[in-house]
Design a protein around this motif. Structure first.
Motif: not given
Length: 273
Positions: A197-200, A214-216, A227-237
């Motif tokens: 989470l800190d890295v994200a 999110f990371a759980r 552990i899965t991480s879920r992060i929302w982002v713009d498609p270009a990024n």
């Protein structure tokens, strides 16, 4: 009246009759083509008003134009007294032969029309289809071009593309990046989740909406705690954040002494007496 005079009169009469029919036929063609052109222009305006895809518009316009032109020529030929049954038969046979020879191309063509009408994706969307994932670069009538993260241009025929599953990863304008990390069983799960989470959160590429990173723990594997991480982002990024997370989480795990295990198996040997 002698025989030669009769022949001469017949030829004159036939020539006059044929000339009249020829003039009528030419007039039908000229007027018919003008009317067809006006109708085609009106049809094009309707397509623009209904926001039909720009790639599909010229195709539909040309198809209608050629159909109308063919009808005008058939009417003109019939007016001039030409036998149309044999002509239509030849055209039908030629059409069948061309259709069989271009069966694959016609399937791609039909698939392109279907894609342009249903619009499962548009230029710039990130899609996964036919075993490939990339951003849509171009959609034409027979194929679709996508660009992979490695900047490889992949041309996918529209026939198989329209007939298979298409996953549009950016239909809503944003995309969720899901990455899974494995740590050793002796390692601290809570600490690993916090590092992820800190890295994200240190990346300017992430989106805090519709939800923060999110990371759980998602599963207990044979050799690792996953552990899965879920992060929302713009498609270009998307790919930029993907590479960033993979690299920075690995560095942070190494710094904090958290192991990313490789598959292993413990074998117990019992001594037989």
């Amino acid at each position: 009246m002698d025989f030669l005079t009769q022949i001469q009169l017949w030829l004159q009469t036939s020539a006059i009759g044929f000339g009249e029919k020829l003039l009528i036929g030419v007039a039908i063609i000229v007027i018919g083509f003008l009317v067809a052109g006006q109708f085609v222009n009106l049809f094009e305006k309707v397509l623009k008003k209904r926001d039909i895809d720009e790639t599909l518009r010229p195709f539909l316009k040309n198809i209608l134009k050629y159909i109308l032109y063919a009808l005008v020529i058939i009417i003109a030929a019939s007016t001039m007294g030409l036998e149309m049954t044999s002509i239509v038969g030849v055209i039908a046979s030629l059409g069948l032969a061309i259709g069989l020879a271009l069966q694959g191309a016609l399937a791609n063509f039909a698939g392109g029309v279907l894609i342009m009408i249903l619009k499962p994706f548009k230029k710039g969307d990130l899609i996964s289809a036919q075993g490939e994932t990339g951003f849509v670069e171009e959609v034409n009538i027979v194929s679709t071009t996508i660009v992979t993260p490695e900047q490889k241009y992949i041309f996918i025929p529209n026939g198989p593309l329209a007939g298979g599953n298409i996953t549009n990863l950016t239909r809503h304008g944003i995309i969720r990046l899901d990455i899974e990390f494995g740590i050793g069983y002796p390692d601290d799960m809570d600490k690993a989740c916090k590092i992820i989470l800190d890295v994200a959160n240190n990346s300017p590429l992430i989106l805090k909406e519709p939800e923060p990173p999110f990371a759980r723990v998602i599963s207990l594997g044979d050799s690792s705690v996953n552990i899965t991480s879920r992060i929302w982002v713009d498609p270009a990024n998307y790919w930029g954040l993907h590479f960033y997370m993979m690299e920075e989480v690995k560095k942070a795990f190494d710094k904090e002494g958290i192991n990313i295990p490789y598959p292993q198996m413990d074998i117990h040997l019992d001594k037989l007496n």
